[in-house]
Design a protein around this motif. Sequence first.
Motif, short mmCIF file in Angstrom:
data_model
loop_
_atom_site.label_atom_id
_atom_site.label_comp_id
_atom_site.label_asym_id
_atom_site.label_seq_id
_atom_site.Cartn_x
_atom_site.Cartn_y
_atom_site.Cartn_z
N ALA A 1 77.93 28.92 49.89
CA ALA A 1 78.89 28.86 50.99
C ALA A 1 79.62 30.20 51.08
O ALA A 1 79.79 30.89 50.07
CB ALA A 1 79.91 27.74 50.76
N ILE A 2 80.02 30.56 52.29
CA ILE A 2 80.85 31.74 52.48
C ILE A 2 82.27 31.22 52.70
O ILE A 2 82.56 30.58 53.72
CB ILE A 2 80.38 32.57 53.70
CG1 ILE A 2 78.88 32.85 53.64
CG2 ILE A 2 81.20 33.86 53.80
CD1 ILE A 2 78.40 33.55 52.40
N ARG A 3 83.13 31.51 51.76
CA ARG A 3 84.51 31.04 51.81
C ARG A 3 85.45 32.22 51.61
O ARG A 3 85.35 32.91 50.60
CB ARG A 3 84.75 29.97 50.74
CG ARG A 3 83.91 28.72 50.98
CD ARG A 3 84.15 27.65 49.96
NE ARG A 3 83.36 26.45 50.29
CZ ARG A 3 83.15 25.47 49.44
NH1 ARG A 3 83.63 25.51 48.21
NH2 ARG A 3 82.43 24.42 49.83
N ALA A 4 86.32 32.42 52.58
CA ALA A 4 87.27 33.53 52.56
C ALA A 4 86.55 34.85 52.31
O ALA A 4 87.00 35.71 51.56
CB ALA A 4 88.36 33.29 51.51
N GLY A 5 85.37 35.01 52.94
CA GLY A 5 84.62 36.25 52.84
C GLY A 5 83.84 36.43 51.55
O GLY A 5 83.24 37.47 51.33
N GLU A 6 83.83 35.42 50.71
CA GLU A 6 83.13 35.50 49.43
C GLU A 6 82.00 34.46 49.36
O GLU A 6 82.14 33.36 49.89
CB GLU A 6 84.10 35.23 48.26
CG GLU A 6 85.24 36.21 48.16
CD GLU A 6 84.78 37.60 47.74
OE1 GLU A 6 83.83 37.71 46.95
OE2 GLU A 6 85.38 38.58 48.23
N GLU A 7 80.91 34.82 48.69
CA GLU A 7 79.84 33.86 48.44
C GLU A 7 80.21 32.98 47.26
O GLU A 7 80.60 33.48 46.20
CB GLU A 7 78.52 34.58 48.13
CG GLU A 7 77.93 35.26 49.33
CD GLU A 7 76.51 35.75 49.08
OE1 GLU A 7 75.82 35.21 48.18
OE2 GLU A 7 76.09 36.67 49.79
N VAL A 8 80.10 31.66 47.46
CA VAL A 8 80.45 30.71 46.42
C VAL A 8 79.26 29.75 46.24
O VAL A 8 78.83 29.12 47.22
CB VAL A 8 81.72 29.90 46.79
CG1 VAL A 8 82.06 28.90 45.70
CG2 VAL A 8 82.88 30.83 47.07
N GLU A 9 78.77 29.64 45.03
CA GLU A 9 77.69 28.70 44.73
C GLU A 9 78.28 27.30 44.63
O GLU A 9 79.15 27.05 43.79
CB GLU A 9 76.99 29.08 43.43
CG GLU A 9 75.76 28.26 43.15
CD GLU A 9 75.03 28.73 41.91
OE1 GLU A 9 74.84 27.89 41.01
OE2 GLU A 9 74.64 29.92 41.85
N ILE A 10 77.84 26.39 45.52
CA ILE A 10 78.44 25.07 45.57
C ILE A 10 77.55 23.98 44.98
O ILE A 10 77.99 22.84 44.83
CB ILE A 10 78.86 24.70 47.01
CG1 ILE A 10 77.67 24.77 47.96
CG2 ILE A 10 79.99 25.61 47.47
CD1 ILE A 10 77.95 24.26 49.36
N LEU A 11 76.29 24.31 44.66
CA LEU A 11 75.38 23.35 44.03
C LEU A 11 74.72 24.02 42.82
O LEU A 11 74.33 25.18 42.90
CB LEU A 11 74.28 22.91 44.99
CG LEU A 11 74.66 22.11 46.22
CD1 LEU A 11 73.42 21.89 47.10
CD2 LEU A 11 75.27 20.78 45.82
N THR A 12 74.59 23.28 41.75
CA THR A 12 73.87 23.79 40.59
C THR A 12 72.52 23.10 40.51
O THR A 12 72.32 22.05 41.14
CB THR A 12 74.67 23.52 39.30
OG1 THR A 12 74.92 22.12 39.19
CG2 THR A 12 76.00 24.28 39.29
N PRO A 13 71.59 23.67 39.76
CA PRO A 13 70.28 23.02 39.63
C PRO A 13 70.42 21.61 39.07
O PRO A 13 71.29 21.32 38.26
CB PRO A 13 69.53 23.93 38.66
CG PRO A 13 70.15 25.28 38.88
CD PRO A 13 71.61 24.98 39.11
#
Length: 120
Positions: free
Chosen positions: A105-117
């Motif tokens: 996800a792009i949140r506040a201009g940053e890439e954030v991993e929202i799901l793990t394997p």
Amino acid sequence: MSFDPATLVYNAQGLIPAIAQDAQSGEVLMMAWMNAESVARTLDTGRVTYWSRSRQAFWVKGETSGHVQTLVEMRVDCDRDCLLLTVDQVGPACHTGRRSCFYTAIRAGEEVEILTPVAD
């Protein structure tokens, strides 16, 4: 009215984007490409079959991984240039082992991993 895959609008490479969505949860799982033959194979077999651009070959989802997609319903968008596949998904849909390919996800201009394997 009978459906003919030739009535779809394909790009210059003869491909159409197909979005796979979990039939129960509504979660968007992945996007891949199909051609007229993979559309027909999917409808004939009920096993979702894509076209691999890198391998230039048909790709039956889950054939090697066991993470099978079974077609519940195929929908055509209003311009006939995109497909929505509602599927029953076994295991993760993404080749990274995640449930969905849309795990960043792009949140506040940053890439954030929202799901793990997913653990097997």
